[in-house]
Design a protein around this motif. Structure first.
Motif, PDB file in Angstrom:
ATOM      1  N   LYS A 237       0.772  -1.285   0.401  1.00 22.63           N
ATOM      2  CA  LYS A 237       0.079   0.053   0.301  1.00 22.63           C
ATOM      3  C   LYS A 237       0.677   1.783   0.409  1.00 22.63           C
ATOM      4  CE  LYS A 237      -3.743   2.160   2.179  1.00 22.63           C
ATOM      5  NZ  LYS A 237      -4.650   2.486   3.651  1.00 22.63           N
ATOM      6  N   ASP A 239       0.165   4.837   0.852  1.00 20.55           N
ATOM      7  CA  ASP A 239      -0.811   5.969   0.783  1.00 20.55           C
ATOM      8  C   ASP A 239      -0.491   7.657   1.665  1.00 20.55           C
ATOM      9  OD1 ASP A 239      -3.011   6.590   1.881  1.00 20.55           O
ATOM     10  OD2 ASP A 239      -2.342   6.250   4.466  1.00 20.55           O
ATOM     11  N   ASN A 266      -1.954  -1.186  -3.612  1.00 11.59           N
ATOM     12  CA  ASN A 266      -3.085  -0.096  -3.674  1.00 11.59           C
ATOM     13  C   ASN A 266      -2.596   0.906  -3.662  1.00 11.59           C
ATOM     14  OD1 ASN A 266      -4.909   1.393  -2.571  1.00 11.59           O
ATOM     15  ND2 ASN A 266      -5.028   0.187  -0.562  1.00 11.59           N
ATOM     16  N   SER A 268      -2.815   4.803  -3.580  1.00 15.15           N
ATOM     17  CA  SER A 268      -4.097   6.564  -3.316  1.00 15.15           C
ATOM     18  C   SER A 268      -3.374   6.645  -4.252  1.00 15.15           C
ATOM     19  CB  SER A 268      -3.514   6.683  -2.090  1.00 15.15           C
ATOM     20  OG  SER A 268      -2.228   7.550  -1.599  1.00 15.15           O
ATOM     21  N   GLN A 299      -5.821   4.948  -7.400  1.00 16.61           N
ATOM     22  CA  GLN A 299      -6.710   5.922  -7.454  1.00 16.61           C
ATOM     23  C   GLN A 299      -6.357   7.437  -8.393  1.00 16.61           C
ATOM     24  OE1 GLN A 299      -7.508   6.119  -3.476  1.00 16.61           O
ATOM     25  NE2 GLN A 299      -8.943   4.211  -3.518  1.00 16.61           N
TER      26      GLN A 299
END
Length: 320
Positions: A237, A239, A266, A268, A299
């Motif tokens: 991830k 973030d 993932n 962000s 994203q």
């Protein structure tokens, strides 16, 4: 001959040719302003009786160990913390050492400078161990406050690094760099949180021992992969922060992730994510949860997303 450290002291340099040990009753510190050298045949150790585990060797420069460092002695009842200070780059060279034995908690405390820019390069030796109790479970030894810990050379290393058996963090002013092709940083249970600088250029770095364990980079953190292998039991991830992958192989969800409520890969919106070169990202197991939990999620947002090279592979020969 045996010399005992029985008072706190500051010296310009330290050369150990015989046996140098800390005293039994009181915790002592010795600060070395330049270099510590342990010659072949020399022994630097904690006390051989008593229960004092918080002696300190504070080093502003480098340590060259061609002999024996035994800083978890007397069946681990006594111990010494090594504290690396100073803003300049330094080396902890154990390449010719027959034994380097460190204590677990705060075996090495890295507190160099005020950012990740100051680097301590570590070269493993012939026998490297944490504690000496014969336990089959390997243990970590490193605590980072400031500076970057870099494993270099080509000697074999197969051990956890950080001195915890659970979650651990790389601080905003710290870093970890794996650059030794024969080094494996073993995984511990828990999640790794990267607030600083995590770099892999060679060797193998393992995160976790179960699917709940993940690697998470937070805002202003940097993850760089140019070679080697990273095995993450659970998720990867970003973030926030910056991720640059130009080589090597990252294996995700290697143990599956039954508790997963986030995408395996993932990224962000505020994170920068860039891949190029011949890198490979493999997601071994699919998410076990139902939609909307994705295997891959990038994203849109303020962070640049650029994929001009590399491969993302779903599944392996051994997984669905």
């Amino acid at each position: 001959s045996i010399v005992t450290i029985d008072a706190n002291s500051i010296v310009g340099s330290l050369l150990v040719s015989g046996t140098l040990q800390f005293e039994v009753v009181n915790p002592r510190s010795i600060t070395v302003l330049t270099q510590v050298s342990i010659n072949s045949g020399g022994i630097f150790r904690s006390a051989q009786s008593g229960t004092v585990k918080n002696h300190q060797l504070i080093v502003q420069g480098s340590i060259i160990n061609d002999g024996i460092i035994d800083f978890s002695s007397y069946s681990n009842a006594t111990g010494v913390e090594i504290v690396f200070k100073g803003s300049g780059n330094a080396i902890f060279n154990c390449s010719d050492a027959p034994l380097t034995n460190l204590r677990q908690t705060n075996g090495i405390i890295l507190d160099k400078g005020t950012s990740a820019a100051s680097v301590l390069s570590f070269i493993p030796g012939k026998t490297f161990q944490i504690l000496s109790d014969g336990s089959a479970r390997a243990k970590g030894f490193l605590s980072i406050i400031n500076g970057t810990f870099n494993i270099i050379g080509s000697n074999s290393f197969n051990n956890p690094v950080f001195d915890t058996d659970g979650n651990y963090s790389i601080p905003a002013t710290g870093g970890f760099w794996l650059g030794n092709q024969n080094a494996t940083v073993l995984g511990m249970k828990g999640t790794v949180t990267n607030r600083g600088d995590l770099k892999i250029t060679n060797g193998t770095y393992q995160v976790g021992i179960s699917g709940e364990s993940s690697l998470e980079t937070l805002a202003d953190g940097q993850f760089k992969m140019a070679g080697g292998i990273m095995n993450i039991c659970g998720n990867f991830k970003m973030d926030g922060g910056t991720c640059t992958i130009s080589g090597g192989r990252i294996n995700l969800a290697t143990q599956g992730n039954p508790a997963g409520n986030e995408p395996t890969l993932n990224i962000s919106g505020q994170a920068t994510f860039e891949t190029y070169g011949n890198s490979i990202i493999t997601i071994a197991y699919p998410k076990s949860n139902e939609v909307p939990f994705n295997d891959i999620q990038l994203q849109d947002g303020s962070g640049l997303k650029s994929m001009t090279g590399g491969t993302i592979q779903l599944g392996t020969q051994a997984t669905p």
